[in-house]
Design an enzyme around this catalytic site. Structure first.
Site, PDB file in Angstrom:
ATOM      1  N   TYR A   1      -2.079   2.297  11.180  1.00  0.00           N
ATOM      2  CA  TYR A   1      -2.711   0.973  11.181  1.00  0.00           C
ATOM      3  C   TYR A   1      -3.346   0.669  12.531  1.00  0.00           C
ATOM      4  CZ  TYR A   1      -0.386   0.418   6.733  1.00  0.00           C
ATOM      5  OH  TYR A   1       0.029   0.601   5.443  1.00  0.00           O
TER       6      TYR A   1
ATOM      7  N   GLU B   1       1.876 -10.054  18.015  1.00  0.00           N
ATOM      8  CA  GLU B   1       2.914 -10.573  18.908  1.00  0.00           C
ATOM      9  C   GLU B   1       2.574 -12.006  19.255  1.00  0.00           C
ATOM     10  OE1 GLU B   1       5.692  -9.358  20.194  1.00  0.00           O
ATOM     11  OE2 GLU B   1       5.571  -7.286  19.561  1.00  0.00           O
TER      12      GLU B   1
ATOM     13  N   ILE C   1       0.874  -1.166   0.000  1.00  0.00           N
ATOM     14  CA  ILE C   1       0.000   0.000   0.000  1.00  0.00           C
ATOM     15  C   ILE C   1       0.910   1.214   0.000  1.00  0.00           C
ATOM     16  CG2 ILE C   1      -0.279  -0.114   2.516  1.00  0.00           C
ATOM     17  CD1 ILE C   1      -3.054   1.256   2.062  1.00  0.00           C
TER      18      ILE C   1
ATOM     19  N   GLY D   1      -7.049  10.881   3.606  1.00  0.00           N
ATOM     20  CA  GLY D   1      -8.024   9.801   3.715  1.00  0.00           C
ATOM     21  C   GLY D   1      -7.838   8.729   2.656  1.00  0.00           C
TER      22      GLY D   1
ATOM     23  N   VAL E   1       0.713   5.655  -0.710  1.00  0.00           N
ATOM     24  CA  VAL E   1      -0.016   6.879  -1.021  1.00  0.00           C
ATOM     25  C   VAL E   1       1.012   7.963  -1.307  1.00  0.00           C
ATOM     26  CG1 VAL E   1      -1.605   8.637  -0.116  1.00  0.00           C
ATOM     27  CG2 VAL E   1      -2.013   6.212   0.378  1.00  0.00           C
TER      28      VAL E   1
END
Length: 164
Positions: free
Chosen positions: A132, A141, A87, A97, A89
């Site tokens: 995230y 974990e 991903i 957004g 941007v």
């Protein structure tokens, strides 16, 4: 800034390669290490046997980012999942957004397909970890990612018995 998410088409192959290279630069990797080509994208993203899908974020009609994802399967859940491989941007579109819209769109596609979860990996230094977390992702974990490739993968494969 109005964000629109659309499915990538084969004509987006050059844009997808561009974003993969931009992500490598962001991750402080040499662009030369990115070997994917437009032909690879066309074959594996839009060919007869699709191996991944891509969503493109647009802002005011211009490309602003992308998400590349593919299906996984959870034996514990007994259901499919989605894995976001990449991903990215554009810097000018961050905090607009676009990233949230891309991840939300992957989650929506996953739910429409009966997926139990969306997974992704984030470098430990990446400031996007907070992003995230705010979306509800949790660090798994004590799980750690392990990988075999190159000569080590060849050596391991050479040890395999014949599969019938």
């Amino acid at each position: 800034m109005a964000i629109r998410i659309r499915r990538a088409c084969e004509d987006d192959a050059a844009l997808i390669v561009h974003y993969i290279r931009a992500l490598a630069q962001y991750e402080k990797e040499a662009v030369e290490n990115v070997r994917i080509t437009e032909a690879d994208v066309r074959r594996d993203g839009f060919g007869e046997r699709r191996r991944f899908e891509v969503l493109i974020a647009e802002s005011d009609g211009a490309a602003a980012g992308f998400a590349l994802f593919f299906p996984t399967y959870s034996t514990w859940e007994g259901r499919p999942g989605m894995y976001v491989e990449d991903i990215f941007v554009e810097e000018a579109a961050r905090k607009s957004g676009a990233g949230r819209a891309l991840i939300a769109a992957v989650a929506k596609i996953g739910r429409q397909r009966g997926c139990a979860r969306v997974d992704l990996a984030v470098l430990n230094w990446n400031p996007a970890r907070g992003f995230y977390h705010r979306l509800g992702f949790q660090h798994a974990e004590p799980w750690q990612i392990f990988r075999v490739s190159g000569a080590a993968m060849d050596a391991l494969a050479a040890q395999a018995p014949e599969v019938r």
